[in-house]
Each structure stands twice: as C-alpha cells, then as structure tokens.
Design a protein around this motif. Structure first.
Motif, PDB file in Angstrom:
ATOM      1  N   TRP A   1      51.140  40.551  -8.058  1.00 19.46           N
ATOM      2  CA  TRP A   1      52.637  40.753  -7.842  1.00 19.46           C
ATOM      3  C   TRP A   1      53.209  39.401  -7.314  1.00 19.46           C
ATOM      4  O   TRP A   1      52.648  38.722  -6.489  1.00 19.46           O
ATOM      5  N   VAL A   2      54.351  38.806  -8.095  1.00 20.47           N
ATOM      6  CA  VAL A   2      54.794  37.515  -7.766  1.00 20.47           C
ATOM      7  C   VAL A   2      56.269  37.626  -7.239  1.00 20.47           C
ATOM      8  O   VAL A   2      57.120  38.336  -8.035  1.00 20.47           O
ATOM      9  N   THR A   3      56.648  37.303  -6.017  1.00 14.46           N
ATOM     10  CA  THR A   3      57.879  37.525  -5.444  1.00 14.46           C
ATOM     11  C   THR A   3      58.631  36.120  -6.412  1.00 14.46           C
ATOM     12  O   THR A   3      58.428  34.929  -6.111  1.00 14.46           O
ATOM     13  N   VAL A   4      59.598  36.760  -7.039  1.00 16.34           N
ATOM     14  CA  VAL A   4      60.419  35.663  -7.739  1.00 16.34           C
ATOM     15  C   VAL A   4      61.978  35.357  -6.869  1.00 16.34           C
ATOM     16  O   VAL A   4      62.804  36.164  -6.920  1.00 16.34           O
ATOM     17  N   ARG A   5      61.708  34.431  -5.980  1.00 14.64           N
ATOM     18  CA  ARG A   5      62.698  34.271  -4.813  1.00 14.64           C
ATOM     19  C   ARG A   5      64.134  33.947  -5.446  1.00 14.64           C
ATOM     20  O   ARG A   5      65.012  34.352  -4.722  1.00 14.64           O
ATOM     21  N   GLY A   6      63.935  33.166  -6.333  1.00 12.30           N
ATOM     22  CA  GLY A   6      65.478  32.712  -7.054  1.00 12.30           C
ATOM     23  C   GLY A   6      66.033  33.826  -7.804  1.00 12.30           C
ATOM     24  O   GLY A   6      67.278  33.687  -8.159  1.00 12.30           O
ATOM     25  N   GLU A   7      65.439  34.931  -7.820  1.00 14.89           N
ATOM     26  CA  GLU A   7      66.243  36.153  -8.563  1.00 14.89           C
ATOM     27  C   GLU A   7      66.074  37.404  -7.972  1.00 14.89           C
ATOM     28  O   GLU A   7      66.110  37.301  -6.581  1.00 14.89           O
ATOM     29  N   ASP A   8      65.791  38.558  -8.488  1.00 20.36           N
ATOM     30  CA  ASP A   8      65.969  39.826  -7.652  1.00 20.36           C
ATOM     31  C   ASP A   8      64.846  40.612  -8.098  1.00 20.36           C
ATOM     32  O   ASP A   8      65.232  41.885  -8.050  1.00 20.36           O
ATOM     33  N   TYR A   9      63.677  40.205  -8.224  1.00 22.32           N
ATOM     34  CA  TYR A   9      62.449  40.947  -8.642  1.00 22.32           C
ATOM     35  C   TYR A   9      61.247  40.626  -8.234  1.00 22.32           C
ATOM     36  O   TYR A   9      61.072  39.434  -8.159  1.00 22.32           O
ATOM     37  N   ILE A  10      60.218  41.506  -8.391  1.00 25.16           N
ATOM     38  CA  ILE A  10      58.653  41.336  -8.095  1.00 25.16           C
ATOM     39  C   ILE A  10      58.249  41.040  -9.764  1.00 25.16           C
ATOM     40  O   ILE A  10      58.490  42.245 -10.466  1.00 25.16           O
ATOM     41  N   SER A  11      57.750  40.255 -10.245  1.00 29.51           N
ATOM     42  CA  SER A  11      56.917  40.203 -11.491  1.00 29.51           C
ATOM     43  C   SER A  11      55.456  40.831 -11.232  1.00 29.51           C
ATOM     44  O   SER A  11      54.933  40.103 -10.663  1.00 29.51           O
ATOM     45  N   VAL A  12      55.327  41.422 -12.060  1.00 32.56           N
ATOM     46  CA  VAL A  12      53.989  42.269 -11.942  1.00 32.56           C
ATOM     47  C   VAL A  12      53.161  41.787 -13.040  1.00 32.56           C
ATOM     48  O   VAL A  12      53.294  42.011 -14.336  1.00 32.56           O
ATOM     49  N   ILE A  13      52.067  40.933 -12.812  1.00 37.77           N
ATOM     50  CA  ILE A  13      51.096  40.483 -13.914  1.00 37.77           C
ATOM     51  C   ILE A  13      49.898  41.365 -14.079  1.00 37.77           C
ATOM     52  O   ILE A  13      49.341  41.711 -12.847  1.00 37.77           O
ATOM     53  N   ASP A  14      49.467  41.379 -15.213  1.00 40.93           N
ATOM     54  CA  ASP A  14      48.332  42.116 -15.655  1.00 40.93           C
ATOM     55  C   ASP A  14      46.933  41.033 -15.192  1.00 40.93           C
ATOM     56  O   ASP A  14      47.128  40.051 -15.786  1.00 40.93           O
ATOM     57  N   ALA A  15      46.269  41.365 -14.445  1.00 38.44           N
ATOM     58  CA  ALA A  15      45.153  40.429 -14.023  1.00 38.44           C
ATOM     59  C   ALA A  15      44.311  40.089 -14.999  1.00 38.44           C
ATOM     60  O   ALA A  15      43.503  39.067 -14.665  1.00 38.44           O
ATOM     61  N   ALA A  16      43.988  40.914 -16.093  1.00 40.05           N
ATOM     62  CA  ALA A  16      42.733  40.749 -16.875  1.00 40.05           C
ATOM     63  C   ALA A  16      43.535  39.937 -18.139  1.00 40.05           C
ATOM     64  O   ALA A  16      43.047  39.052 -18.658  1.00 40.05           O
ATOM     65  N   THR A  17      45.038  40.115 -18.321  1.00 43.52           N
ATOM     66  CA  THR A  17      45.478  39.269 -19.480  1.00 43.52           C
ATOM     67  C   THR A  17      46.435  38.237 -19.016  1.00 43.52           C
ATOM     68  O   THR A  17      46.882  37.392 -19.851  1.00 43.52           O
ATOM     69  N   PHE A  18      46.710  38.160 -17.899  1.00 46.09           N
ATOM     70  CA  PHE A  18      47.489  36.970 -17.178  1.00 46.09           C
ATOM     71  C   PHE A  18      49.092  37.263 -17.686  1.00 46.09           C
ATOM     72  O   PHE A  18      49.798  36.278 -17.628  1.00 46.09           O
ATOM     73  N   GLU A  19      49.382  38.324 -18.431  1.00 46.97           N
ATOM     74  CA  GLU A  19      50.671  38.645 -19.070  1.00 46.97           C
ATOM     75  C   GLU A  19      51.530  39.383 -17.928  1.00 46.97           C
ATOM     76  O   GLU A  19      51.045  40.168 -17.457  1.00 46.97           O
ATOM     77  N   GLU A  20      52.910  39.175 -17.689  1.00 44.66           N
ATOM     78  CA  GLU A  20      54.050  39.993 -17.008  1.00 44.66           C
ATOM     79  C   GLU A  20      54.119  41.471 -18.040  1.00 44.66           C
ATOM     80  O   GLU A  20      54.047  41.419 -19.062  1.00 44.66           O
ATOM     81  N   LYS A  21      53.808  42.504 -17.192  1.00 40.35           N
ATOM     82  CA  LYS A  21      53.670  43.623 -17.739  1.00 40.35           C
ATOM     83  C   LYS A  21      54.733  44.565 -17.451  1.00 40.35           C
ATOM     84  O   LYS A  21      55.294  45.383 -18.085  1.00 40.35           O
ATOM     85  N   THR A  22      55.576  44.132 -16.095  1.00 39.30           N
ATOM     86  CA  THR A  22      56.478  44.782 -15.736  1.00 39.30           C
ATOM     87  C   THR A  22      57.392  44.039 -14.753  1.00 39.30           C
ATOM     88  O   THR A  22      56.925  43.117 -14.096  1.00 39.30           O
ATOM     89  N   ARG A  23      58.575  44.599 -14.135  1.00 38.74           N
ATOM     90  CA  ARG A  23      59.368  43.947 -12.867  1.00 38.74           C
ATOM     91  C   ARG A  23      59.658  44.978 -12.066  1.00 38.74           C
ATOM     92  O   ARG A  23      60.074  46.266 -12.254  1.00 38.74           O
ATOM     93  N   ILE A  24      59.662  44.682 -10.951  1.00 42.89           N
ATOM     94  CA  ILE A  24      60.252  45.618  -9.808  1.00 42.89           C
ATOM     95  C   ILE A  24      61.478  45.254  -9.115  1.00 42.89           C
ATOM     96  O   ILE A  24      61.511  44.098  -8.539  1.00 42.89           O
ATOM     97  N   LYS A  25      62.577  45.906  -9.449  1.00 36.25           N
ATOM     98  CA  LYS A  25      63.716  45.524  -8.794  1.00 36.25           C
ATOM     99  C   LYS A  25      63.712  45.675  -7.459  1.00 36.25           C
ATOM    100  O   LYS A  25      63.626  46.688  -6.813  1.00 36.25           O
ATOM    101  N   VAL A  26      64.352  44.639  -6.753  1.00 33.08           N
ATOM    102  CA  VAL A  26      64.529  44.679  -5.193  1.00 33.08           C
ATOM    103  C   VAL A  26      65.796  43.810  -5.059  1.00 33.08           C
ATOM    104  O   VAL A  26      66.292  43.411  -5.749  1.00 33.08           O
TER     105      VAL A  26
END
Length: 484
Positions: free
Chosen positions: A142-167
């Motif tokens: 999980w990566v906090t994208v502080r300049g925006e409004d979401y958490i970038s959720v990255i698949d640890a096996a593929t290193f690709e973003e799989k979804t975002r959590i809106k906060v």
C-alpha cells in the motif's frame, strides 16, 4: 530420545510459523521469537538530498555503502528520464527479502532485493507518494499518494497497481495491525485517520486527529494500540487498534514531532518518538503513557526503527547525515554512523542477508557525506542556546540548505536571510520566506552557493544566517542569529 523430541518440537513450530515477521517488535506479532542482532541484519535509511539508500551493519555499527537511486542537484533539475528524486519513504516485506523505497519527486516505488541490493522493479504511481508498506501476508504493497486522495495498492508479485483505496486528500502513511485485519491510514492534509479492512479495502472506521498534519503511524505488536505523530502541533496520539477505534491518549511531545515506533524489551513496552525541534528522542511507556527518558541524539531526528530483539533503536538524523544507535535498556546513544544526506524513513531488517557479505551493488558514500552544520539562537541569548539547526548539503557548486527552525511565535511569517553582520545589523538578503506551524517551528529549504558565503575567509565577503520577522515579504526585526 530426548534430543529427537526436541528436534521434532522445533520442526513442528517451524511448520506452524515458517517466517517470523519481526521478533515481537512492530510491525510483527508480539508472539514472534526474538531475533538477536547479527551480521546478517541490515539497517537502511532513505536519503532525500543524495537520493541514496544507505546500508549499515548493526553489529559493527558501520556503513557498508549506499544504493544510488538518482543524482543530486543540479542533475535532477533537467528533464528526468532515469533515476529517482527525493528518496524519502521506506517499507519492507514480511519475509525480509524486499525493500519498497518511495521517491516523492519522481512519483515512484523502487523495489530492492535486500540480499543483493539490486533493484528488482520500479513502479510509478500518482503525484507525490510518501510512504509504502507491505501487508502482513506479503501479497500487497500500500502506497500513500499524498499529493492526491488515494492509496495505491500494488500487487507484490507483479509490482503492478491493482486497485486504489479512496481516502481524504493527502494520506500520510499507512501501517497494518499485526494480524493483517486492518490498515490504519493517517492524513497529512485532513484531521482524519481512516481504518480500512485489508481483505476487501473498505473503510470501517475513523479517528479524529488533533491537527491535519500526520507524517507517521505505528501499530503495537500486541494488536492493542496505534500511535501517530502530528508534526505541525508537536503532539503524539494513541487510539484503540480495535473497533470502535476510540482515542486513548494525546501527548505533547514537542516541535517538529516526526516519527514514532514501538519497542518491546525485558523492561516492558515503550514508544520512541523523534522530536526534531528539540533534537531529542522521547520515550513513553505504553501502559500508563509515563515519559521515562529524554535522549539527546543530534540535529533533527526523523525516522526510527527497532532491532529484531528490541534492544536497540536506530534514528536517522536528518540534519546530521548520521544514524544514532540507542541501547533501549539504558536509553543511551551507543554509536553514530555516517550515512547519506537528509535521512528520512528508516528500517531495520533482521536476516536481510542470509548468505554472503551483502556487498553487491553498493557504492561508497563519497560526496553524499559532505555537509556543513550551523546553529542559530535567539538574539540576545547570552548562552546562545540553539533553537534552529542548519545543514548545508553539498551538491557540487551549490548546496541545499535545510533549517529546522524552532522557538518562534506560532503561525507567523518569517524570513531566513543573509546578514552583513553577525548580529543581523546592516543589509539583509532574503533566502526563503516561511510561515511557522502551530508549534512555532518549520522546515525551511533554499539552494545556492551558501556554504561559500557563510564560510568566506575574507571579512568583506562573509555573511551570516539570521531569522527575521516578515512584513509584506520584507525582513523586519531580527529574532535569531548565527551562534557558530
């Protein structure tokens, strides 16, 4: 026969828990076994102005080298096609094999193999990410994208973003409950901590922050408490890790309260808080919140992390380019390790290098260790007690100046300036205007050949750093002057 039974018991326990997360220390479980300090362990720091990751051996308290992720200025002022800028955040996998390094200026997460120091992959996310951490099962980052409004959720096996959590806009950092049930996300722009279920990424709770600016958060190994810091007001807050996530305690820790981490040792359970404006680490019990120690550590303590057995914590000194190693049983600094420029996040990874010397892909510290240090004190203070630390990080012909300003009136405009005379009299040349936070402190940056000016040998060329009040953008009354 007795020996065979011992072997069988050992094998059984290994089958139940194939990977020990972290020796009873956060972010692992309290039931995890101790991992004594060894040459297989590594201490890492993400260094913002040299754009490096330092790698140290905790047995010898020795820097082994740095992983170079980008160039210092002025190379990073041109169009950037390769390399990272403002190396800042850091997380690590539960199996101890991978670091996740966040670079704010290049919007990236760099994944590094701990055994070889090699870059596995770089994933680019949204505007100005701040921190990254693996879920306890190791499947997501999980990566906090502080300049925006979401958490970038990255698949640890593929290193690709799989979804975002809106906060809420400006998520600061996330950490997880040791059992992997919840993620706790504090905010740097809004007074709100969001509690999210890891399994389905749903927000299930909120905790009100005493102020909007939280940079750091930690969850206790026993699964009972979550601690977070508030940099703008100099406070640390504690809330219940389980629903209803009620606030337990608010502690006045001091100006530029940076990071917090939790330690369990034979003396009990403790929270260690870095207070940048006081150049101290403060230590609190987690049962009754009594402050039990104040540890002077050096200029602008920032990131902090415990060893695998809780007998030490390592503190990154942002304006000293060093690690301070603290013995948690005596709460004394036992070593200082020179590292790269402006260390931010810190991580201690037990058994990071299971085999070999772990020296691959490391380069010497070199120019990244070159910096000059100054102090400013309140004008008229006969004892010249420092209230502001200044570091000039060498970047070739120029330096990045960073001042950790404290001891001023809250929420007031000031200017950092060069003066013809040490007492601030004469003509002033403004370097950077700034506004203090509610704790009367601020982090101020400027770039230029400033070291050459303040260290000039000829008297008519030498200038002195001062802090003055600001009126309509112009310097006014001198309030702090150069102490040394």
């Amino acid at each position: 026969m007795r020996t065979n039974l011992k072997i069988l018991a050992l094998l059984a326990s290994t089958m139940i828990a194939p990977v020990a997360a972290f020796a009873g220390q956060a972010p692992g479980l309290a039931s995890d076994p101790d991992i004594p300090i060894s040459h297989k362990d590594r201490v890492y720091a993400a260094e913002q102005f040299s754009n490096t990751v330092s790698v140290s051996d905790p047995v010898d308290n020795k820097l082994l080298g740095v992983i170079k992720l980008g160039d210092p200025q002025p190379g990073n002022l041109s169009p950037l096609y390769k390399g990272q800028v403002l190396v800042h955040g850091m997380g690590f996998s539960p199996d101890h094999k991978t670091l996740a390094i966040v670079s704010i200026g290049s919007n990236s997460v760099t994944f590094i193999d701990t055994a070889t120091n090699a870059v596995k992959h770089t994933t680019y996310v949204g505007r100005s990410p701040h921190e990254a951490f693996f879920t306890p099962d190791g499947k997501e980052v999980w990566v906090t994208v502080r300049g925006e409004d979401y958490i970038s959720v990255i698949d640890a096996a593929t290193f690709e973003e799989k979804t975002r959590i809106k906060v809420a806009p400006g998520p600061g950092m996330q950490i997880f409950s040791p059992d992997g049930k919840y993620g706790y996300i504090c905010s740097s722009f809004n007074p709100d901590v969001a509690v999210v279920t890891v399994a389905d990424h749903q927000i299930v709770g909120h905790v009100k922050q005493a102020s909007p600016f939280c940079p750091n958060i930690a969850a206790s190994a026993d699964g009972k408490q979550v601690w977070f810091t508030l940099k703008d007001v100099g406070k640390t807050q504690v809330f219940n890790a389980e629903a209803p996530f009620d606030l337990i305690k608010t502690i006045d820790t001091g100006p530029i309260t940076n990071h917090v981490n939790l330690v369990v040792n034979k003396n009990g359970s403790f929270a260690y808080v870095t207070v940048g404006g006081l150049n101290e680490v403060k230590v609190y019990r987690t049962d009754n919140f009594e402050q039990v120690a104040t540890i002077p550590v050096g200029n602008l303590p920032h990131g902090i992390w415990p060893s695998g057995d809780g007998t030490r914590v390592y503190v990154g000194l942002e304006n000293a380019d060093q690690f301070a190693a603290i013995d948690t049983l005596t709460n004394k600094v036992i070593a200082n390790i020179p590292i790269g420029q402006a260390p931010q996040a810190v991580a201690y990874v037990p058994n990071a290098v299971p085999e070999g010397d772990g020296m691959q892909n490391l380069v010497p510290l070199g120019g990244a260790g070159d910096a000059a240090h100054l102090k400013l004190a309140a004008k008229g203070d006969k004892d010249e007690k420092p209230s502001t630390s200044v570091t000039l990080f060498n970047q070739g012909l120029t330096q990045v100046l960073q001042a950790a300003v404290a001891g001023l009136d809250p929420k007031k405009p000031y200017v950092l300036a060069l003066s013809e005379k040490r007492d601030g009299s004469g003509q002033l040349q403004g370097l950077a205007a700034f506004m203090t936070n509610p704790a009367g402190s601020a982090i101020v940056n400027a770039v230029g050949p400033i070291r050459q000016i303040v260290e000039a040998k000829h008297k008519d060329e030498k200038r002195y750093l001062v802090v003055a009040t600001s009126a309509d953008g112009k310097p006014g009354e001198i309030v702090q002057v150069q102490a040394e």
